[in-house]
Design a protein around this motif. Structure first.
Motif, PDB file in Angstrom:
ATOM      1  N   UNK A 230      26.953  47.256  80.140  1.00  0.00           N
ATOM      2  CA  UNK A 230      27.422  46.205  81.041  1.00  0.00           C
ATOM      3  C   UNK A 230      28.856  46.532  81.412  1.00  0.00           C
ATOM      4  N   UNK A 231      29.216  46.289  82.680  1.00  0.00           N
ATOM      5  CA  UNK A 231      30.591  46.455  83.146  1.00  0.00           C
ATOM      6  C   UNK A 231      31.079  45.131  83.712  1.00  0.00           C
ATOM      7  N   UNK A 232      32.278  44.714  83.276  1.00  0.00           N
ATOM      8  CA  UNK A 232      32.837  43.433  83.694  1.00  0.00           C
ATOM      9  C   UNK A 232      34.289  43.624  84.102  1.00  0.00           C
ATOM     10  N   UNK A 233      34.880  42.590  84.679  1.00  0.00           N
ATOM     11  CA  UNK A 233      36.295  42.577  85.002  1.00  0.00           C
ATOM     12  C   UNK A 233      37.059  41.812  83.922  1.00  0.00           C
ATOM     13  N   UNK A 234      38.334  42.124  83.804  1.00  0.00           N
ATOM     14  CA  UNK A 234      39.186  41.372  82.886  1.00  0.00           C
ATOM     15  C   UNK A 234      39.153  39.903  83.254  1.00  0.00           C
ATOM     16  N   UNK A 235      38.984  39.045  82.252  1.00  0.00           N
ATOM     17  CA  UNK A 235      38.897  37.608  82.464  1.00  0.00           C
ATOM     18  C   UNK A 235      37.482  37.084  82.536  1.00  0.00           C
ATOM     19  N   UNK A 236      36.486  37.981  82.575  1.00  0.00           N
ATOM     20  CA  UNK A 236      35.087  37.549  82.629  1.00  0.00           C
ATOM     21  C   UNK A 236      34.606  37.084  81.267  1.00  0.00           C
ATOM     22  N   UNK A 237      33.680  36.128  81.298  1.00  0.00           N
ATOM     23  CA  UNK A 237      32.983  35.680  80.098  1.00  0.00           C
ATOM     24  C   UNK A 237      31.550  36.193  80.125  1.00  0.00           C
ATOM     25  N   UNK A 238      31.038  36.514  78.953  1.00  0.00           N
ATOM     26  CA  UNK A 238      29.693  37.062  78.817  1.00  0.00           C
ATOM     27  C   UNK A 238      28.972  36.330  77.693  1.00  0.00           C
ATOM     28  N   UNK A 239      27.719  35.969  77.927  1.00  0.00           N
ATOM     29  CA  UNK A 239      26.853  35.446  76.886  1.00  0.00           C
ATOM     30  C   UNK A 239      26.139  36.632  76.251  1.00  0.00           C
ATOM     31  N   UNK A 240      26.383  36.851  74.966  1.00  0.00           N
ATOM     32  CA  UNK A 240      25.877  38.036  74.268  1.00  0.00           C
ATOM     33  C   UNK A 240      24.969  37.595  73.122  1.00  0.00           C
ATOM     34  N   UNK A 241      23.760  38.125  73.094  1.00  0.00           N
ATOM     35  CA  UNK A 241      22.893  37.900  71.939  1.00  0.00           C
ATOM     36  C   UNK A 241      23.186  38.943  70.871  1.00  0.00           C
ATOM     37  N   UNK A 242      23.280  38.489  69.624  1.00  0.00           N
ATOM     38  CA  UNK A 242      23.428  39.390  68.486  1.00  0.00           C
ATOM     39  C   UNK A 242      22.272  39.169  67.522  1.00  0.00           C
ATOM     40  N   UNK A 243      21.956  40.215  66.775  1.00  0.00           N
ATOM     41  CA  UNK A 243      20.816  40.200  65.848  1.00  0.00           C
ATOM     42  C   UNK A 243      21.303  40.598  64.465  1.00  0.00           C
ATOM     43  N   UNK A 244      20.960  39.814  63.476  1.00  0.00           N
ATOM     44  CA  UNK A 244      21.298  40.131  62.089  1.00  0.00           C
ATOM     45  C   UNK A 244      20.438  41.281  61.583  1.00  0.00           C
ATOM     46  N   UNK A 245      21.043  42.106  60.721  1.00  0.00           N
ATOM     47  CA  UNK A 245      20.280  43.188  60.098  1.00  0.00           C
ATOM     48  C   UNK A 245      19.392  42.680  58.967  1.00  0.00           C
ATOM     49  N   UNK A 246      19.669  41.481  58.458  1.00  0.00           N
ATOM     50  CA  UNK A 246      18.859  40.964  57.359  1.00  0.00           C
ATOM     51  C   UNK A 246      17.449  40.610  57.856  1.00  0.00           C
ATOM     52  N   UNK A 247      16.472  41.154  57.159  1.00  0.00           N
ATOM     53  CA  UNK A 247      15.077  40.956  57.537  1.00  0.00           C
ATOM     54  C   UNK A 247      14.488  42.122  58.290  1.00  0.00           C
TER      55      UNK A 247
END
Length: 378
Positions: free
Chosen positions: A38-55
């Motif tokens: 993903x490429x964004x500009x300074x000041x941009x907000x991003x909704x990011x999904x993260x995944x735990x390694x547990x499991x």
């Protein structure tokens, strides 16, 4: 709690970065050679999904649906991206770390010498459960725990009690879950790519950030990182629901989060005026400035944190060294971030009000808001 499957309940119009085999690394961090997802500009907000390694790790079967089913979790409450990552994402168990990181994100205008300010605007649990593990004879008591010599993973459901979400544990196996502790979600891994062709191991943190495990990085706080390559190539992961300083068993309450993050480039001149020469992760909370020290030797990590704190007080507030040293001794707490990630961490909590409160002079007037300013996004 709703289950935040990939793409579900994302705010309309938001820039969204899902977690999946095409947008993550498992066990390694991005290098300067990695293409941005993903490429964004300074000041941009991003909704990011993260995944735990547990499991999803091999010692848990590398099949999250089957693993969590053992703890009463239905298939519809297991994250589909976790299932896909476990099945399809490459990882060398003998050489790579456990963590899943989403990215890299290129921030236009970020240059070596600048700071990248990552502000945590929102953190949402994606599932109502997490896992705490002690494995491989690691943690603060290696060679003693786990006594079995095999991985001990403790499943911890999340419940609402007295209007607040808490993690729950029993006092004995199979007993009632009458131990409850508050959630304070944060991302254990936040970083930028180093100026190297090699992908760093995901476990030890460094000047690039990475697995810093500083539990202060909750909603409303900002992490500043020294940019090392054009575009910064930022990434996040290792989501936590809660952690105690030290993280002694090896992991905290690990569980997947959806993060809304704002990325701001702080040009070098403004960064120097605001903070001095920042050579490693620096946190700002509403109450504290938090310089850090990182080293395999905990004593040396402490010394590095003190040096970083002195440098900050001298550059930002014009304090003479001996007076800054006295202030740190009288008024600043130095906390152990973690002792389980090969490189240990110490962070200092410098109260902003002590130095910028009513009646104070030299309150970093030219630098106070500089972290909110940026390059033009060129």
């Amino acid at each position: 709690m709703p289950i935040l499957q990939p793409g579900q309940s994302v705010p309309e119009g938001a820039t969204y970065l899902p977690a999946g085999p095409e947008t993550i690394l498992w066990g390694r961090l991005p290098s300067r050679l990695d293409a941005p997802v993903l490429t964004i500009r300074s000041g941009d907000s991003v909704v990011v999904d993260t995944v735990s390694h547990e499991g999803i790790l091999p010692d848990q079967g590398q099949d999250p649906a089957a693993y969590f089913a053992q703890h009463g979790v239905g298939e519809d409450a297991v994250l589909r991206d976790a299932v896909a990552i476990a099945a399809r994402s490459p990882r060398d168990p003998a050489a790579d770390g456990p963590h899943v990181v989403t990215g890299p994100i290129r921030v236009e205008g970020a240059r070596p010498g600048d700071l990248l300010a990552i502000t945590i605007e929102r953190l949402e649990p994606r599932v109502p459960y997490g896992v705490i593990s002690n494995r491989h004879g690691k943690g603060a008591l290696p060679g003693l725990l786990p006594r079995s010599g095999t991985t001990v993973s403790v499943f911890a459901p999340v419940e609402e009690r007295d209007g607040a979400l808490v993690g729950t544990l029993p006092r004995v196996e199979g007993g009632p879950r009458d131990v409850a502790f508050p959630l304070a979600p944060f991302l254990g891994t936040m970083g930028v790519a180093p100026a190297s062709d090699e992908r760093p191991h995901s476990v030890p943190p460094g000047p690039h950030g990475g697995n810093i495990d500083i539990k202060l990085l909750v909603e409303g706080t900002t992490l500043h990182l020294p940019v090392q390559v054009e575009g910064a190539l930022a990434y996040v992961g290792d989501p936590h629901f809660a952690q105690g300083d030290g993280e002694v068993a090896l992991t905290a309450l690990e569980a997947s989060l959806r993060a809304t993050l704002r990325f701001d480039v702080v040009p070098r001149e403004q960064a120097l005026a605001a903070f001095g020469d920042v050579t490693g992760p620096l946190v700002r909370t509403p109450e504290h400035l938090v310089p850090t020290g990182l080293d395999p030797d905990l004593n040396e990590a402490m010394r590095k944190a003190v040096h970083a704190a002195l440098s900050l007080l001298q550059a930002r507030y014009g304090m003479e060294e001996h007076l800054a040293y006295a202030y740190l001794s009288a008024a600043t707490d130095f906390d152990v971030s973690q002792v389980v990630d090969i490189t240990t961490g110490v962070h200092a909590r410098i109260r902003i009000a002590d130095l910028e409160g009513p009646g104070s002079e030299g309150a970093a007037s030219e630098g106070t808001s500089s972290e909110e300013q940026s390059h033009d996004g060129d």
